[in-house]
Design an enzyme around this catalytic site. Structure first.
Site, PDB file in Angstrom:
ATOM      1  N   GLY A   1       4.993  -2.800   2.004  1.00  0.00           N
ATOM      2  CA  GLY A   1       4.855  -4.006   2.812  1.00  0.00           C
ATOM      3  C   GLY A   1       5.372  -3.842   4.217  1.00  0.00           C
ATOM      4  O   GLY A   1       5.588  -2.730   4.695  1.00  0.00           O
TER       5      GLY A   1
ATOM      6  N   LEU B   1      -3.147  -2.785  -1.890  1.00  0.00           N
ATOM      7  CA  LEU B   1      -2.302  -2.483  -0.730  1.00  0.00           C
ATOM      8  C   LEU B   1      -1.203  -1.463  -1.034  1.00  0.00           C
ATOM      9  O   LEU B   1      -0.454  -1.612  -1.989  1.00  0.00           O
ATOM     10  CB  LEU B   1      -1.666  -3.796  -0.243  1.00  0.00           C
ATOM     11  N   ASP B   2      -1.095  -0.436  -0.198  1.00  0.00           N
ATOM     12  CA  ASP B   2      -0.014   0.559  -0.268  1.00  0.00           C
ATOM     13  C   ASP B   2       0.005   1.349  -1.572  1.00  0.00           C
ATOM     14  O   ASP B   2       1.007   1.969  -1.913  1.00  0.00           O
ATOM     15  CB  ASP B   2       1.372  -0.099  -0.088  1.00  0.00           C
ATOM     16  N   ALA B   3      -1.099   1.317  -2.332  1.00  0.00           N
ATOM     17  CA  ALA B   3      -1.078   1.989  -3.631  1.00  0.00           C
ATOM     18  C   ALA B   3      -2.074   3.137  -3.734  1.00  0.00           C
ATOM     19  O   ALA B   3      -2.200   3.745  -4.788  1.00  0.00           O
ATOM     20  CB  ALA B   3      -1.341   0.973  -4.739  1.00  0.00           C
TER      21      ALA B   3
END
Lengths: 291, 291, 291, 291
Positions: D208, D234-236
């Site tokens: 995040g 997101l971010d994965a």
């Protein structure tokens, strides 16, 4: 060997092949491995020069009943050897290499080797510890390793080396683990590419004795250690591994020595591990390391 | 200076004091700073030897109206100087140091210095770029920095250095950013502890020219770079910073050169940054770095 | 203590002082040290915020007959305490801290602590090893360290902790060296800032159990370890030290575990060393480390 | 392409093949390459599991008149495809990949990509820079790269993405170089395994926004950056590269941000370089990187 069958190494083989680089060599070798039914689990290769250089291939493979079929595999390799000018080294991972470790008074590298053998991270047997001082006998004994005290003086060097050779018997690798004696060219020649030293500096900086004092005087900001094969020319053999650690202006020579110990043990243990896994190939003055 | 007041540096001072180490020196100096009302925000010290060595103290402090009260602070220091045999360097962070950067044809270190000045990470002004080749003029111009092409031949070296000195004028620091010429002892002597070079090897390994070729031939597993003050003795001045990068058997000399560029730019930029923040103190052949 | 006087620690003291940051504090403290005749050999300080934050100072000093004059030094500090709101910790380096080490079945961190104590790099005494499994008794015994097997089940946890506390007696620090049990909040509260754990991941990534499996599943390229003080909130205490090692796509979970062991032992040993040298100061959820 | 023939890339091909792992696959593929007369200069392989896993092979090879004989090579691969369930990607190194770089206000990553393209270390063309802010237009223009300012608000996000897609046209790779907008799942789906982001933390720690603040609050001793393929979650997405830098208690959030910039630029540039050299293969949530 009567040791229990280790599922991590049973039927696991390692093959290192070298030959002049020519198109088709990978096809020829992988065809051979497919034909005998070997399942390749790791493969690395290097060419010193795709046009006319030397090609090196390292394979790990699983072959059912490897020990029983070794002769067959070698015959197949011999069949290719003439056409491709192959040389090779074939190892069964189930064979535990025997190491002789030479030390003087400091124990940090020996301790690290003993720990790694004990933990299984280094799959080798320390067959003997030889020292020109008696200090580390308890360390060896605590791990059940024979310890041989072989004093060395300038006058007795030849006899001492002969005595050490007799005591260690047949070993796969000799490791100089902060052994503070220069071994003779004759000794070196008995262990071609099978004699590893840890030099307590970042070679070729600070060759020779007392590199930490020299490093301190020069005001370096990193100190290092170098593991290398020993050749007749002092501190000039092929480098296997190097590492450094940061120091600052506060570090005394003793601090550097202390910090250096942790670099030395790491570098030598890494080099020995790669060696016994047949990951190191000498090419002239340099090494190929299939890490 | 008519630049707008920068709140990060306004009234921020740096004081580096050196003297023979004797008990009470910290009390004397911190008492002085307390007396003038300075608020110490960073403090580092080093003693080369608590018994009879040299004591070095670096302070960062905030003092309201520092520029106006500088004389008062210097007078207070002068009052202690006799008793304690003090020498000191007092800097106002609001003063932006002027750098002259000498280059040849490769731009990576220059680009890094320009980037760091632009980003504010390196609080300095690049007053001039000097080169023995015209190639990098566009790089300097794109950043609004004067570029001076000063060709050098063995016969014209003295005249070229004289011309370069004239062109750069009054600067606080000269940076040799892969300048492929050996500067004269006379040139060095004009910038004592104010002339920084990046040597593209891990000194003292591979002194001299073409270290990447030498490193490749020796088969090293780490390549490095060294930023150092330049003294009359080639490649032997006090080291400020060193770093290394890992290479393996696949790396050609060109690969090492390419990888080395990223180490060189990092090492030199770090050394210059520490220098302009008064974090580097030369002590004999070595440096104290209050990083 | 009847141990022979060690010239490296005799009369060597360490003082860590904390107080609200105000101009003059360094002058006051260094004046005090000068007055009693202490020769300061190392000094580091930190201010959480020069305006209204907390000031922390760590001194190493030599004071002739430190043990005999300790009371005098403490009285002098007490004299300043009211005015400056000082708190302090004064340690004699000649005092060897007593450690209790809690382990389960893996020995790599324990071995490292034993090695460093033996080599003198970690100046501490391992007073006891406690384990919920009997496996590592020989390791402790080989080093002459008492070993206590204290089994733990969910039902017997409170009693087991009570028994362990009784067995270890009075210790300066408790080290959880891959102890695979969660200690109770009550246990934690008995060792405030004196209970260090090694977490086998790069916190706060992969909190909880089996971080290597989680790291493998996530496909990370670096694995790490974290040494931290233990507080009632699991895996959330102040971090003392972290380190990472590189892994690639070939690494299995077991490889990560194996590589991780070397990171874990290094990180925990470093954290314990800093702790026993009074180099770590807890400030809220974070630590100041005067490394 | 009318660009001059580059001897480093002329006739140089790269082949990445994937298929179920079965004995004989290397023989089949190397036989094919030998048959067409390709000279293999680099070869790396990986098996997710030698029994029933997926086999991945990456070859670099020289084949005279590669462009002219590409169809022939593809036909030969197609001939094997059925029997071995092959999928493959064949690239001519002479083809320069086109990149679109999305930025916001910070320029460090963009500068690094521009530098590496300019130096030839990154063999790619930056076809366009897109930003939701106008700030970096001069940076792009100075390097002769088209700059497109495409403002984004919550209400205009879809239109903005559509506009950006139109402006960048046909590109091989999209790089989010500290682009401070979350791209939509639809946008992601247009660039499967061709959309790389730099996350300014050591994922999965501090997912995040504002990871440096979070890292500071947690008191970490290392800060990191992660380059990863972007997926809808997101971010994965699969991690390509990670690196860390050491910080200590003195580092403010701003210091971490500053230090982090150098990690971010290094990590993203490395990931992009590996990607454009076909060294990265996505396997589930993870990547194989033949670095």
């Amino acid at each position: 060997m009567s040791a229990p069958r280790d599922p991590r190494t049973a039927d696991l083989g390692r093959l290192v092949v070298r030959c002049p680089d020519r198109p088709g060599i990978v096809a020829a070798l992988s065809g051979l491995m497919a034909q005998v039914g070997a399942n390749i689990t790791e493969s690395q290769q290097h060419s010193s020069d795709p046009s006319g250089g030397t090609f090196t291939l390292r394979l790990e493979f699983v072959l059912a009943d490897l020990a029983g079929r070794r002769a067959e595999l070698e015959a197949a390799l011999a069949g290719l050897a003439g056409e491709w000018q192959l040389t090779w080294r074939l190892t069964e991972a189930a064979h535990t290499p025997r190491l002789a470790v030479f030390v003087s008074r400091t124990d940090h590298v020996l301790q690290e080797l003993l720990y790694r053998v004990g933990s299984g991270d280094l799959r080798a047997e320390i067959a003997a510890v030889v020292s020109n001082h008696p200090d580390l006998e308890p360390v060896a004994r605590a791990h059940g390793v024979p310890f041989h005290h072989v004093p060395v003086t300038p006058d007795t060097k030849d006899a001492a080396e002969a005595r050490a050779l007799e005591l260690i018997g047949d070993v796969d690798l000799v490791v100089l683990a902060r052994y503070m004696q220069i071994v003779s060219p004759d000794f070196c020649s008995r262990f071609p590419e099978r004699l590893i030293n840890i030099h307590h500096s970042f070679l070729p900086a600070f060759v020779g004795a007392n590199p930490y004092q020299a490093a301190h005087d020069r005001g370096v900001k990193l100190i290092g250690a170098t593991a290398h094969y020993v050749t007749a020319e002092l501190d000039a053999g092929p480098i296997i591994e190097q590492e450094v650690a940061r120091v600052d202006h506060r570090a005394t020579v003793d601090d550097m020595r202390r910090i250096g110990r942790y670099v030395e043990r790491q570098v030598l243990a890494q080099a020995v591990t790669w060696h016994v896994e047949d990951r190191v190939v000498v090419e002239g003055d340099r090494t190929i390391v299939f890490g």
